[in-house]
Design a protein around this motif. Structure first.
Motif, PDB file in Angstrom:
ATOM      1  N   UNK A 134      -4.894  14.630  -0.631  1.00 22.71           N
ATOM      2  CA  UNK A 134      -4.757  14.521  -2.076  1.00 22.71           C
ATOM      3  C   UNK A 134      -3.822  13.412  -2.495  1.00 22.71           C
ATOM      4  N   UNK A 135      -3.019  12.905  -1.533  1.00 25.44           N
ATOM      5  CA  UNK A 135      -2.100  11.825  -1.877  1.00 25.44           C
ATOM      6  C   UNK A 135      -2.887  10.546  -2.108  1.00 25.44           C
ATOM      7  N   UNK A 136      -2.427   9.747  -3.066  1.00 24.19           N
ATOM      8  CA  UNK A 136      -3.116   8.493  -3.370  1.00 24.19           C
ATOM      9  C   UNK A 136      -2.523   7.348  -2.555  1.00 24.19           C
ATOM     10  N   UNK A 137      -1.270   7.520  -2.126  1.00 23.74           N
ATOM     11  CA  UNK A 137      -0.605   6.438  -1.386  1.00 23.74           C
ATOM     12  C   UNK A 137      -1.034   6.424   0.069  1.00 23.74           C
ATOM     13  N   UNK A 138      -1.082   5.227   0.620  1.00 19.89           N
ATOM     14  CA  UNK A 138      -1.384   5.123   2.043  1.00 19.89           C
ATOM     15  C   UNK A 138      -0.103   5.305   2.838  1.00 19.89           C
ATOM     16  N   UNK A 139      -0.230   5.957   3.985  1.00 22.29           N
ATOM     17  CA  UNK A 139       0.928   6.092   4.863  1.00 22.29           C
ATOM     18  C   UNK A 139       1.153   4.802   5.639  1.00 22.29           C
ATOM     19  N   UNK A 140       2.255   4.781   6.404  1.00 19.69           N
ATOM     20  CA  UNK A 140       2.519   3.606   7.246  1.00 19.69           C
ATOM     21  C   UNK A 140       1.534   3.592   8.405  1.00 19.69           C
ATOM     22  N   UNK A 141       0.933   2.426   8.658  1.00 19.18           N
ATOM     23  CA  UNK A 141      -0.107   2.380   9.687  1.00 19.18           C
ATOM     24  C   UNK A 141       0.426   1.860  11.014  1.00 19.18           C
TER      25      UNK A 141
ATOM     26  N   UNK B  53      10.567  15.198  10.417  1.00 26.52           N
ATOM     27  CA  UNK B  53      11.465  14.505   9.487  1.00 26.52           C
ATOM     28  C   UNK B  53      11.758  13.074   9.877  1.00 26.52           C
ATOM     29  N   UNK B  54      10.966  12.535  10.800  1.00 22.21           N
ATOM     30  CA  UNK B  54      11.213  11.136  11.205  1.00 22.21           C
ATOM     31  C   UNK B  54      10.269  10.213  10.447  1.00 22.21           C
ATOM     32  N   UNK B  55      10.537   8.910  10.568  1.00 20.44           N
ATOM     33  CA  UNK B  55       9.625   7.993   9.886  1.00 20.44           C
ATOM     34  C   UNK B  55       8.788   7.204  10.888  1.00 20.44           C
ATOM     35  N   UNK B  56       7.668   6.726  10.387  1.00 22.63           N
ATOM     36  CA  UNK B  56       6.751   5.992  11.269  1.00 22.63           C
ATOM     37  C   UNK B  56       7.040   4.513  11.161  1.00 22.63           C
ATOM     38  N   UNK B  57       7.227   3.874  12.312  1.00 24.23           N
ATOM     39  CA  UNK B  57       7.431   2.427  12.298  1.00 24.23           C
ATOM     40  C   UNK B  57       6.074   1.746  12.320  1.00 24.23           C
ATOM     41  N   UNK B  58       5.939   0.749  11.470  1.00 26.85           N
ATOM     42  CA  UNK B  58       4.695  -0.027  11.526  1.00 26.85           C
ATOM     43  C   UNK B  58       4.734  -0.856  12.794  1.00 26.85           C
TER      44      UNK B  58
ATOM     45  N   UNK C  54      -3.188   8.162  25.781  1.00 31.87           N
ATOM     46  CA  UNK C  54      -2.119   8.105  24.785  1.00 31.87           C
ATOM     47  C   UNK C  54      -1.926   6.661  24.320  1.00 31.87           C
ATOM     48  N   UNK C  55      -1.347   6.500  23.149  1.00 33.30           N
ATOM     49  CA  UNK C  55      -1.035   5.147  22.694  1.00 33.30           C
ATOM     50  C   UNK C  55       0.437   4.873  22.983  1.00 33.30           C
ATOM     51  N   UNK C  56       0.729   3.607  23.280  1.00 34.93           N
ATOM     52  CA  UNK C  56       2.098   3.212  23.619  1.00 34.93           C
ATOM     53  C   UNK C  56       2.500   2.026  22.758  1.00 34.93           C
ATOM     54  N   UNK C  57       3.760   2.002  22.391  1.00 34.72           N
ATOM     55  CA  UNK C  57       4.215   0.897  21.559  1.00 34.72           C
ATOM     56  C   UNK C  57       4.182  -0.402  22.353  1.00 34.72           C
ATOM     57  N   UNK C  58       3.684  -1.488  21.710  1.00 33.47           N
ATOM     58  CA  UNK C  58       3.593  -2.773  22.373  1.00 33.47           C
ATOM     59  C   UNK C  58       4.657  -3.694  21.786  1.00 33.47           C
ATOM     60  N   UNK C  59       4.682  -3.719  20.473  1.00 34.65           N
ATOM     61  CA  UNK C  59       5.670  -4.536  19.762  1.00 34.65           C
ATOM     62  C   UNK C  59       5.689  -4.065  18.319  1.00 34.65           C
ATOM     63  N   UNK C  60       6.797  -4.383  17.638  1.00 39.23           N
ATOM     64  CA  UNK C  60       6.780  -4.020  16.233  1.00 39.23           C
ATOM     65  C   UNK C  60       5.800  -4.972  15.564  1.00 39.23           C
ATOM     66  N   UNK C  61       5.137  -4.488  14.552  1.00 37.10           N
ATOM     67  CA  UNK C  61       4.058  -5.236  13.893  1.00 37.10           C
ATOM     68  C   UNK C  61       4.570  -6.572  13.394  1.00 37.10           C
TER      69      UNK C  61
END
Ligand code: ADP
Ligand code: MG
Length: 488
Positions: free
Chosen positions: A216-223, A253-258, A269-276
């Motif tokens: 129902x939220x109109x805003x997009x989350x961090x991708x 309660x944490x935030x998602x890093x783009x 599983x997905x693994x972090x490669x680099x910050x966007x």
């Protein structure tokens, strides 16, 4: 996981929804590369298809391949998109061993194709997915890490091959929709002959952008962007993993890093490669070696005349003209070769019966043998004949299956098989009567039982007649004659 995947978000799938946007990289079907005349043929010995341009020797100049431009325009038209009269090639600067130029020639602010639309056929109905843009760019070479234990080897055959990057709007909502979207894109491009869509050979791969948000939220989350996924199954697995990971973070309660992530297919599983990276990290600027690409409407209109009937339009025609169900039409148009085969078969044969034989027996056979319809062991001409022999009563459906099996081994004219093996259906009433009389005579006790009410014995008589006739008795006629005789 098959086409039908189940999507679960661990915490509560009634609370969250997943939002997905794809950047599909589709290799343009062309003989030579985007800016050089080297061959694009797949599977050649490493570094045998590399010109001085592809290897970025100093002083070399790129020359645009008009055919690739035309392919991109065709694809744009297939995506019902706006073709831009002016587009610009930019340098996207980054360093990597398999990128000898030190930059990729791509399009950024001014792509060749603008907004468009793709229609998905989902079980619950049609769904429109927006296309943001399509731009042309060069592919990079390939780094090979697993041949030499001490060094990385580089194969530049792919360097400079033309890619179309097709960017969707964030309109996809489930792994099933992603499956359907990729298949639809591939189908359209195969109809157009602009990309062969071969995922094993890397001709079609995607960066998968995933975010989650409260329903129902109109805003997009961090991708997060999952790079370079080369199978639909892996895309679906990566989305499920990633959506769950993000929901867990939010609930904790944490935030998602783009960021840019990689999907590990072995660990699922997905693994972090680099910050966007942001666009400005690439220091985009117009390539001074290339003029802006100017395309006039006359040129675009000429290409429009070459566009074949595409899957959506074909589906509509199949439903309207041949009375197919939407489901039948969807499977028959999904692949251009299948639709051609179908139209050849029904040229002189019953549509309903042909549809059943193609989507039933023939698809099962191709599946079992792992063959494409263009390599079908049974030609459309012979299948059409077989269907006609069933329709006019020459053979029964059961005998047709036997003949079909023989045809599957050797594409022979069914008429020849029928004659050689004496498989013609017995439809002569006199012959059938003789046969039935014989059976009734041999089983007088059963006839008495039948007449005293044991109806089930009817099947017994049919079975006997079939057996004695070697399966060739015309079932309809047989039933009729039997009934008349038994009620006497
Ligand atoms: P970039 O090059 O930075 O990845 P692009 O514009 O090429 O940017 O691609 C962005 C892709 O990400 C598009 O397919 C878009 O639909 C998708 N996208 C953008 N925002 C979101 C979001 N919040 N969730 C999921 N996908 C998104
Ligand atoms: Mg991206």
């Amino acid at each position: 996981m098959s086409d039908k995947s189940e999507f679960f978000i661990t915490r509560d799938q009634n609370i969250y929804e997943v939002v997905i946007g794809l950047e599909v990289h589709a290799q343009v079907t062309s003989n030579s590369k985007l800016f050089s005349s080297s061959s694009t043929k797949f599977g050649a010995e490493p570094n045998t298809q590399v010109s001085l341009v592809d290897a970025a020797f100093p002083g070399m100049l790129p020359v645009i391949n008009e055919f690739c431009v035309k392919q991109a325009i065709k694809t744009g038209i297939g995506l019902k998109a706006k073709i831009n009269n002016k587009s610009v090639f930019d340098r996207k600067n980054y360093f990597y061993a398999d990128l000898p130029q030190g930059y990729q020639i791509s399009q950024y602010k001014y792509p060749i194709v603008g907004e468009g639309m793709v229609t998905l056929d989902m079980p619950e109905g049609q769904k429109k997915v927006g296309i943001e843009r399509l731009h042309l760019e060069q592919d990079a070479g390939k780094s090979i890490h697993d041949i030499d234990p001490n060094s990385t080897l580089v194969d530049l055959n792919r360097s400079g091959v033309a890619l179309m990057e097709i960017v969707s709007k964030p309109d996809l909502r489930s792994p099933d929709e992603v499956n359907s979207y990729i298949k639809k894109l591939r189908s359209i491009m195969r109809y157009l002959g602009t990309c062969d869509g071969n995922m094993q050979e890397g001709s079609l791969r995607a960066d998968v952008n995933v975010s989650v948000r409260k329903k129902g939220s109109k805003d997009l989350g961090t991708r997060c962007e999952i790079k370079n996924v080369n199978s639909i199954k892996f895309m679906q697995m990566a989305i499920i993993y990633e959506a769950n990971r993000q929901v867990d973070l939010i609930e904790d309660g944490k935030k998602i890093d783009q960021e840019t992530r990689l999907f590990d297919t072995k660990k699922n599983e997905t693994r972090s490669m680099r910050s966007k990276e942001d666009a400005h990290d690439y220091r985009y600027f117009p390539d001074p070696d290339l003029l802006p690409l100017e395309i006039d409407d006359e040129y675009i209109n000429k290409i429009k005349l070459e566009i074949p009937e595409l899957p959506d339009e074909k589906k509509k025609r199949f439903i309207d003209k041949f009375n197919l169900t939407p489901y039948e039409a969807t499977i028959l148009v999904s692949d251009i070769e299948t639709s051609k085969y179908f139209e050849e078969v029904i040229k002189d044969s019953d549509v309903k019966l042909s549809t059943n034989w193609i989507t039933g027996e023939l698809f099962a056979l191709l599946n079992e043998k792992g063959l494409d319809i263009s390599d079908s062991p049974i030609s459309s001409k012979n299948l059409s004949k077989l269907v006609n022999f069933i329709k006019d009563g020459t053979i029964s459906g059961k005998i047709a299956k036997t003949i079909f099996e023989i045809m599957a081994e050797k594409d022979e004219d069914p008429e020849k098989i029928i004659n050689e093996k004496g498989l013609k259906q017995e439809s002569n009433p006199e012959e059938l009567e003789k046969l039935i009389d014989q059976i009734l005579n041999d089983n007088q006790d059963k006839v008495t039982e039948y007449k005293s009410g044991k109806d089930k014995l009817f099947g017994f008589f049919v079975g006997q007649a079939m057996k004695v006739s070697g399966g060739k008795a015309n079932p309809k006629l047989l039933n009729e004659i039997l009934k008349t005789k038994l009620t006497k």
